[in-house]
Design a protein around this motif. Structure first.
Motif, short mmCIF file in Angstrom:
data_model
loop_
_atom_site.label_atom_id
_atom_site.label_comp_id
_atom_site.label_asym_id
_atom_site.label_seq_id
_atom_site.Cartn_x
_atom_site.Cartn_y
_atom_site.Cartn_z
N GLN A 1 0.81 -1.21 0.00
CA GLN A 1 0.00 0.00 0.00
C GLN A 1 0.85 1.27 0.00
O GLN A 1 0.49 2.27 -0.62
N ASP A 2 1.98 1.23 0.67
CA ASP A 2 2.87 2.41 0.69
C ASP A 2 3.34 2.74 -0.72
O ASP A 2 3.41 3.92 -1.10
N PHE A 3 3.67 1.71 -1.50
CA PHE A 3 4.09 1.94 -2.88
C PHE A 3 2.95 2.51 -3.71
O PHE A 3 3.14 3.44 -4.50
N ILE A 4 1.74 1.96 -3.53
CA ILE A 4 0.58 2.44 -4.28
C ILE A 4 0.32 3.91 -3.97
O ILE A 4 0.08 4.72 -4.89
N ASN A 5 0.38 4.27 -2.69
CA ASN A 5 0.16 5.66 -2.30
C ASN A 5 1.20 6.58 -2.92
O ASN A 5 0.88 7.66 -3.43
N ALA A 6 2.47 6.15 -2.87
CA ALA A 6 3.54 6.96 -3.43
C ALA A 6 3.41 7.08 -4.95
O ALA A 6 3.59 8.16 -5.53
N ALA A 7 3.08 5.96 -5.60
CA ALA A 7 2.93 5.96 -7.05
C ALA A 7 1.78 6.85 -7.48
O ALA A 7 1.89 7.61 -8.46
N ASN A 8 0.66 6.78 -6.76
CA ASN A 8 -0.48 7.65 -7.08
C ASN A 8 -0.11 9.12 -6.94
O ASN A 8 -0.54 9.95 -7.75
N PHE A 9 0.67 9.44 -5.93
CA PHE A 9 1.11 10.82 -5.74
C PHE A 9 1.98 11.27 -6.92
O PHE A 9 1.80 12.37 -7.46
N ILE A 10 2.92 10.42 -7.31
CA ILE A 10 3.82 10.77 -8.42
C ILE A 10 3.03 10.96 -9.72
O ILE A 10 3.26 11.92 -10.46
N VAL A 11 2.10 10.05 -9.97
CA VAL A 11 1.30 10.14 -11.20
C VAL A 11 0.43 11.38 -11.19
O VAL A 11 0.39 12.14 -12.18
N PHE A 12 -0.28 11.61 -10.08
CA PHE A 12 -1.28 12.68 -10.03
C PHE A 12 -0.65 14.06 -9.96
O PHE A 12 -1.16 15.01 -10.58
N TYR A 13 0.44 14.18 -9.22
CA TYR A 13 1.00 15.52 -8.99
C TYR A 13 2.23 15.84 -9.83
O TYR A 13 2.60 17.02 -9.94
N ILE A 14 2.87 14.82 -10.43
CA ILE A 14 4.11 15.11 -11.17
C ILE A 14 4.04 14.59 -12.61
O ILE A 14 4.08 15.37 -13.57
N ALA A 15 3.91 13.28 -12.77
CA ALA A 15 4.09 12.68 -14.10
C ALA A 15 3.00 13.09 -15.09
O ALA A 15 3.30 13.57 -16.19
N LEU A 16 1.73 12.90 -14.73
CA LEU A 16 0.65 13.26 -15.66
C LEU A 16 0.54 14.77 -15.89
O LEU A 16 0.32 15.21 -17.03
N PRO A 17 0.69 15.61 -14.86
CA PRO A 17 0.73 17.05 -15.13
C PRO A 17 1.83 17.45 -16.11
O PRO A 17 1.60 18.28 -16.99
N LEU A 18 3.01 16.84 -15.98
CA LEU A 18 4.09 17.14 -16.92
C LEU A 18 3.74 16.64 -18.32
O LEU A 18 4.06 17.29 -19.32
#
Length: 315
Positions: A33-50
């Protein structure tokens, strides 16, 4: 015909193989779950916005803006909610479940699954798909609040509308698109060092997003209120996109626009629909069931529609 079928599978199936990988890795406890939470954060706030910023900023926004298409996306989404409301009367007998049913049936996972399908078919997201996000995501949120408030009188509409407006303004996708539009108009370019870094995040966005969707898949949710969930799935994956595509044909849209319209209306339900429904006092079990069932069913519906589009020369 065989070539068209192979093409359809090669476009749609990889999306779900990545999801399946996430599901298996989570089951084997390799992903936690820790990985899922971190991955969701990266996708939502960094990767997809870029990714969105890159797509919009590197295009000629004014020349590529299609008022007719954007209007169709907004009006079509609103009309679909009205149709789904009357459709729900056939399958949902409990008033407390109506909001979850409508929300889960109209809100598609356009950014995660839709972008993946577009890239598999065309190779690029394209400015029009990115700009649609700027209009459709706010509409999704506004309609969600309206539906869930009006079907659940216990909710306090004033607070929900205020929260919805705040979420729209602070949504990283909206911010990225607005900044991308400004960068396009000013012809702003990142230095090569920063652009190459942004490109890496761009490439990371789609597979990481799909992996986390698979990792959050819960098989037991498939069988919660199965009759309503199946009805929602049929409308979301078959009826809704069919109506939208026929309307697009009638209005004279081009092939690329028709395919984009299909994706907008035919992708599976967004996970956020279950999260928002639960937060606003809707039936969270039905909402989760619709998410899971549409995600699983879209393996077949996306392949079917891409096959049809390939056969008649749209893609």
């Amino acid at each position: 015909m065989l070539d068209n079928f192979v093409f359809s599978l090669s476009v749609a199936l990889p999306i779900f193989l990545i999801m399946l990988s996430g599901f298996i890795l989570k089951k084997r406890n390799i992903i936690r779950q820790d990985f899922i939470n971190a991955a969701n954060f990266i996708v939502f706030y960094i990767a997809l916005p870029l990714k969105l910023f890159n797509s919009v900023s590197q295009s000629a926004v004014v020349e590529n803006f299609n008022f007719k298409f954007v209007s169709f996306a907004i009006v079509g989404t609103a009309i679909s909610v009205v149709i789904i409301y009357f459709y729900s009367k056939l399958f949902v007998k409990e008033d407390t479940k109506v909001g979850a049913f409508i929300h889960g049936t109209f809100r598609g996972n356009f950014v995660y699954v839709g972008f993946s399908l577009i890239e598999n078919v065309t190779g690029v997201i394209g400015p029009l798909a990115s700009l649609v996000v700027a209009f459709v995501v706010p509409i999704y949120n506004i309609l969600a609040v309206l539906v869930l408030v009006l079907t659940n009188p216990d909710n306090k509409a004033k607070n929900q509308f205020r929260n919805s407006l705040k979420n729209i303004i602070s949504n990283p996708f909206i911010i990225a698109i607005v900044l991308g539009v400004l960068a396009s108009l000013m012809k702003f370019k990142f230095p090569p060092l920063l652009q190459n870094t942004a490109n890496y995040f761009d490439v990371l966005a789609t597979p990481l997003a799909l992996l986390t969707i698979g990792a959050t898949f819960k098989v037991d949710k498939l069988f919660v209120d199965i009759k309503s969930a199946v009805a929602a799935t049929i409308f979301k994956l078959l009826i809704n996109p069919a109506i939208a595509v026929l309307a697009a044909f009638t209005l004279g849209f081009g092939n690329s626009e028709i395919f984009l319209i299909y994706i907008l209306f035919g992708v599976p339900t967004s996970i956020s629909s279950a999260i928002i429904t639960a937060a606003m006092g809707g039936d969270e079990n039905l909402a989760a069931s619709i998410v899971m069932m549409t995600t699983l069913g879209s393996v077949f519906s996306l392949t079917f529609f891409v096959f049809i589009f390939r056969a008649i020369g749209i893609v």
